[in-house]
Design a protein around this motif. Structure first.
Motif, PDB file in Angstrom:
ATOM      1  N   LEU A  61       0.855  -1.187   0.000  1.00  0.00           N
ATOM      2  CA  LEU A  61       0.000   0.000   0.000  1.00  0.00           C
ATOM      3  C   LEU A  61       0.892   1.239   0.000  1.00  0.00           C
ATOM      4  N   VAL A  62       0.656   2.137  -0.953  1.00  0.00           N
ATOM      5  CA  VAL A  62       1.546   3.280  -1.176  1.00  0.00           C
ATOM      6  C   VAL A  62       0.794   4.591  -0.985  1.00  0.00           C
ATOM      7  N   ALA A  63       1.356   5.487  -0.181  1.00  0.00           N
ATOM      8  CA  ALA A  63       0.892   6.874  -0.089  1.00  0.00           C
ATOM      9  C   ALA A  63       1.973   7.750  -0.717  1.00  0.00           C
ATOM     10  N   GLN A  64       1.721   8.221  -1.926  1.00  0.00           N
ATOM     11  CA  GLN A  64       2.618   9.122  -2.659  1.00  0.00           C
ATOM     12  C   GLN A  64       1.878  10.434  -2.855  1.00  0.00           C
ATOM     13  N   HIS A  65       2.461  11.531  -2.368  1.00  0.00           N
ATOM     14  CA  HIS A  65       1.802  12.829  -2.482  1.00  0.00           C
ATOM     15  C   HIS A  65       1.671  13.235  -3.950  1.00  0.00           C
ATOM     16  N   LEU A  66       0.441  13.177  -4.488  1.00  0.00           N
ATOM     17  CA  LEU A  66       0.167  13.557  -5.870  1.00  0.00           C
ATOM     18  C   LEU A  66      -1.261  14.083  -5.970  1.00  0.00           C
ATOM     19  N   PRO A  67      -1.566  14.894  -6.981  1.00  0.00           N
ATOM     20  CA  PRO A  67      -2.958  15.302  -7.205  1.00  0.00           C
ATOM     21  C   PRO A  67      -3.795  14.125  -7.701  1.00  0.00           C
ATOM     22  N   ALA A  68      -5.107  14.252  -7.597  1.00  0.00           N
ATOM     23  CA  ALA A  68      -6.019  13.168  -7.976  1.00  0.00           C
ATOM     24  C   ALA A  68      -5.895  12.794  -9.447  1.00  0.00           C
ATOM     25  N   SER A  69      -5.625  13.770 -10.316  1.00  0.00           N
ATOM     26  CA  SER A  69      -5.551  13.474 -11.748  1.00  0.00           C
ATOM     27  C   SER A  69      -4.269  12.745 -12.132  1.00  0.00           C
ATOM     28  N   PHE A  70      -3.331  12.642 -11.195  1.00  0.00           N
ATOM     29  CA  PHE A  70      -2.048  12.010 -11.499  1.00  0.00           C
ATOM     30  C   PHE A  70      -1.959  10.561 -11.046  1.00  0.00           C
ATOM     31  N   THR A  71      -2.665  10.196  -9.971  1.00  0.00           N
ATOM     32  CA  THR A  71      -2.425   8.865  -9.392  1.00  0.00           C
ATOM     33  C   THR A  71      -2.939   7.734 -10.279  1.00  0.00           C
ATOM     34  N   GLY A  72      -4.015   7.962 -11.026  1.00  0.00           N
ATOM     35  CA  GLY A  72      -4.492   6.939 -11.948  1.00  0.00           C
ATOM     36  C   GLY A  72      -3.484   6.659 -13.052  1.00  0.00           C
ATOM     37  N   PRO A  73      -3.037   7.691 -13.805  1.00  0.00           N
ATOM     38  CA  PRO A  73      -2.005   7.462 -14.816  1.00  0.00           C
ATOM     39  C   PRO A  73      -0.710   6.886 -14.234  1.00  0.00           C
ATOM     40  N   PHE A  74      -0.362   7.319 -13.021  1.00  0.00           N
ATOM     41  CA  PHE A  74       0.848   6.800 -12.388  1.00  0.00           C
ATOM     42  C   PHE A  74       0.710   5.306 -12.098  1.00  0.00           C
ATOM     43  N   ALA A  75      -0.432   4.894 -11.573  1.00  0.00           N
ATOM     44  CA  ALA A  75      -0.664   3.468 -11.304  1.00  0.00           C
ATOM     45  C   ALA A  75      -0.623   2.657 -12.590  1.00  0.00           C
ATOM     46  N   ARG A  76      -1.205   3.183 -13.659  1.00  0.00           N
ATOM     47  CA  ARG A  76      -1.201   2.448 -14.935  1.00  0.00           C
ATOM     48  C   ARG A  76       0.205   2.321 -15.502  1.00  0.00           C
ATOM     49  N   ARG A  77       1.014   3.369 -15.355  1.00  0.00           N
ATOM     50  CA  ARG A  77       2.410   3.292 -15.820  1.00  0.00           C
ATOM     51  C   ARG A  77       3.174   2.224 -15.034  1.00  0.00           C
ATOM     52  N   LEU A  78       3.017   2.244 -13.720  1.00  0.00           N
ATOM     53  CA  LEU A  78       3.700   1.250 -12.892  1.00  0.00           C
ATOM     54  C   LEU A  78       3.230  -0.164 -13.217  1.00  0.00           C
ATOM     55  N   ASP A  79       1.937  -0.308 -13.494  1.00  0.00           N
ATOM     56  CA  ASP A  79       1.388  -1.628 -13.789  1.00  0.00           C
ATOM     57  C   ASP A  79       2.060  -2.238 -15.016  1.00  0.00           C
ATOM     58  N   ARG A  80       2.441  -1.403 -15.972  1.00  0.00           N
ATOM     59  CA  ARG A  80       3.106  -1.904 -17.177  1.00  0.00           C
ATOM     60  C   ARG A  80       4.539  -2.353 -16.882  1.00  0.00           C
ATOM     61  N   GLU A  81       5.112  -1.863 -15.787  1.00  0.00           N
ATOM     62  CA  GLU A  81       6.516  -2.129 -15.506  1.00  0.00           C
ATOM     63  C   GLU A  81       6.750  -3.154 -14.398  1.00  0.00           C
ATOM     64  N   CYS A  82       5.743  -3.416 -13.578  1.00  0.00           N
ATOM     65  CA  CYS A  82       5.925  -4.259 -12.392  1.00  0.00           C
ATOM     66  C   CYS A  82       5.478  -5.692 -12.648  1.00  0.00           C
ATOM     67  N   HIS A  83       6.089  -6.625 -11.913  1.00  0.00           N
ATOM     68  CA  HIS A  83       5.658  -8.026 -11.930  1.00  0.00           C
ATOM     69  C   HIS A  83       4.325  -8.182 -11.204  1.00  0.00           C
ATOM     70  N   LEU A  84       4.072  -7.335 -10.214  1.00  0.00           N
ATOM     71  CA  LEU A  84       2.804  -7.340  -9.483  1.00  0.00           C
ATOM     72  C   LEU A  84       1.794  -6.448 -10.194  1.00  0.00           C
ATOM     73  N   ASP A  85       0.509  -6.695  -9.952  1.00  0.00           N
ATOM     74  CA  ASP A  85      -0.523  -5.795 -10.453  1.00  0.00           C
ATOM     75  C   ASP A  85      -0.464  -4.484  -9.672  1.00  0.00           C
ATOM     76  N   VAL A  86      -0.732  -3.369 -10.346  1.00  0.00           N
ATOM     77  CA  VAL A  86      -0.739  -2.058  -9.694  1.00  0.00           C
ATOM     78  C   VAL A  86      -2.071  -1.387  -9.987  1.00  0.00           C
ATOM     79  N   VAL A  87      -2.762  -0.935  -8.924  1.00  0.00           N
ATOM     80  CA  VAL A  87      -4.070  -0.289  -9.081  1.00  0.00           C
ATOM     81  C   VAL A  87      -4.138   0.969  -8.224  1.00  0.00           C
ATOM     82  N   GLU A  88      -4.966   1.915  -8.659  1.00  0.00           N
ATOM     83  CA  GLU A  88      -5.265   3.099  -7.856  1.00  0.00           C
ATOM     84  C   GLU A  88      -6.408   2.762  -6.908  1.00  0.00           C
TER      85      GLU A  88
END
Length: 374
Positions: free
Chosen positions: A212-239
Motif C-alpha cells: 500500500l503506497v501513499a505518494q503525495h500527488l494530485p487526484a488526476s495524477f495517481t491513476g495514470p501513475f498506477a497504470r504506468r507502474l502496472d506496465r513495468e511491475c511483476h505485481l498488479d498495480v491499481v489506484e
C-alpha cells in the motif's frame, strides 16, 4: 542567493512567477520564453534550479529537460496542467529526471497563483538543494526518448522469495484469504515517483504480501501513475479509487487529493479512499495510512518503508510501528533526492534499517521472508 531560471511561453506566467520569487529576497532570477532560450541560459547563467513549462512552442519542456539531464544535470521542477495529457507528460518528465512538479493554475491565473504561492516557494526551495542522482537507466531513458525509440527496458526482478514463502502463483494467492498475511506500507513525496519506479519493479511476481503506497500527488495524477507502474511491475498495480480488498500480488496506490486507509470488513481487510483531513498537511497522508494499518493489523505483520520527500509526514506513525513490533526501512541520505521524510524517521529512532534506494527492494523481501518464517 538561489539562482532560478523560469522557462514558460506565457508572458503572464513568467511575470507572476518572477514576482513571487523576487519577493522572497534571496532568488537571483532569469526567464526564458522557450526551450532553446532555457538551454542557453542553463549554459550561461548556471541556475541552481529550473522551472520548466511542459507545453512550449519550438522546443517543448520534455525535449528541453532531456537535453538538460544529458548536458548539465540539475534540479528541474515541471510546470504542468492537471489534465490527463498533462499528467502523462509530467510522469514522463519525472522518469527523465525532473525532481518535482507544480500544477499550473486554472481559471483566473493571477488569482489562483496567490493561493499556490506558499507551495510554489516551498517546492522550488526544496528542489534547489535536492540531490540529482543518476538513477538506474536514466541516461538510457533520456537517449531513447530523444531518439524516439521509447523507454529502455526494465532490469530483472530482484531475487525470488524463499521456497517456503513462494508456494503458489500470484493468481492462486489472490484467490486466498481476504485477510493478508502481512502488509508493506510505503510513504514518499518529492522524488517519490522515480524512487517507486526503481523499487517496485524489483518485487517478484510471487511476493506474498500486498503493498500500500501513499505518494503525495494530485487526484488526476495517481491513476495514470498506477497504470504506468502496472506496465513495468511483476505485481498488479491499481489506484485505490474505491474500497478494495487487500490481496497478495497487488500494489495499491492511494488516490491523490484524498487519504488512503486500512479498514476492516466482514470479508477481511480493505484499503479505501477517504476525504482528505485538514489536520494532515499532505495527501495521501502517510501518517494516516500507517496509523490505520496499526489499528487493524498486528504490528509484527507490517513493514514500513519511508523514501524521499520533504517534510515529516508519517515519521511518528512509522516510529510507533517499529516500537510495537513492526519492521521499518528508511532511504539513506546518499540516494534520497530530498532526505526530509526518511531523515525524520532516522532522527526519531524509528528506522530499523537505513538503505540506499537500490537496496530497498531486497531489504523488503528479506523482512517479509523473516516474518514468514516466524
Amino acid at each position: 542567493m538561489i539562482r532560478l531560471l523560469i522557462a514558460d511561453d506565457s508572458a503572464l506566467m513568467r511575470k507572476l512567477l518572477e514576482g513571487i520569487f523576487a519577493a522572497e529576497g534571496d532568488f537571483d532570477i532569469r526567464t526564458a520564453r522557450d526551450g532553446n532560450e532555457a538551454l542557453e541560459l542553463v549554459r550561461t547563467f548556471d541556475p541552481q534550479v529550473v522551472t520548466l513549462d511542459v507545453q512550449m512552442p519550438g522546443m517543448d519542456g520534455l525535449t528541453c529537460l532531456s537535453r538538460i539531464m544529458i548536458e548539465a544535470p540539475r534540479p528541474v521542477v515541471m510546470i504542468s496542467s492537471l489534465t490527463a495529457d498533462g499528467a502523462e507528460a509530467t510522469l514522463e518528465a519525472i522518469e527523465l529526471g525532473a525532481v518535482d512538479f507544480i500544477a499550473k493554475p486554472g481559471g483566473a491565473v493571477s488569482l489562483e497563483i496567490d493561493r499556490l504561492r506558499p507551495l510554489l516557494v516551498e517546492k522550488v526551495r526544496a528542489a534547489s538543494s535536492a540531490r540529482i542522482r543518476r538513477t538506474l537507466r536514466l541516461t538510457e531513458r533520456v537517449r531513447h526518448q530523444m531518439s524516439g525509440s521509447g523507454l529502455a527496458s526494465r532490469p530483472p526482478a530482484s531475487r525470488a522469495l524463499s521456497p517456503s514463502s513462494a508456494k503458489t502463483t500470484k493468481a492462486a494467492m489472490k484467490r486466498g484469504s481476504a485477510v493478508p498475511p502481512g502488509l508493506v506500507l510505503v510513504g514518499t513525496s518529492t522524488g517519490g515517483p522515480a524512487a517507486l519506479d526503481t523499487v517496485l519493479p524489483q518485487l517478484p511476481a510471487d511476493f506474498p504480501w500486498p503493498v500500500l503506497v501513499a505518494q503525495h500527488l494530485p487526484a488526476s495524477f495517481t491513476g495514470p501513475f498506477a497504470r504506468r507502474l502496472d506496465r513495468e511491475c511483476h505485481l498488479d498495480v491499481v489506484e485505490v479509487n474505491k474500497p478494495m480488498p487487500l490481496r497478495p500480488g497487488t500494489i495499491y496506490i492511494g488516490k491523490g487529493d484524498a487519504d488512503v486507509m486500512v479498514a476492516p470488513r466482514v470479508s477481511g481487510v480493505i484499503a479505501m479512499p477517504v476525504p482528505a483531513k485538514a489536520s494532515y498537511v499532505w495527501h495521501p497522508s502517510v501518517e494516516r495510512m500507517v496509523a490505520s494499518a496499526l489499528d487493524h493489523l498486528e504490528a509484527s505483520r507490517l513493514v514500513g518503508v519511508m523514501m524521499t520527500g520533504m517534510g515529516n509526514d508519517g515519521a511518528e506513525a512509522m516510529k510507533r510501528l517499529r516500537m510495537t513490533g513492526g519492521r521499518t526501512i528508511a532511504e539513506a541520505e546518499s540516494s534520497a533526492i530530498v532526505w526530509g521524510m526518511p531523515g525524520e524517521l532516522v532522527k526519531n529512532g524509528g528506522a530499523e534499517k537505513v538503505r540506499p534506494l537500490e537496496d530497498i527492494a531486497e531489504t523488503i523481501i528479506e523482512m517479509v521472508n523473516s516474518c514468514a518464517a516466524d
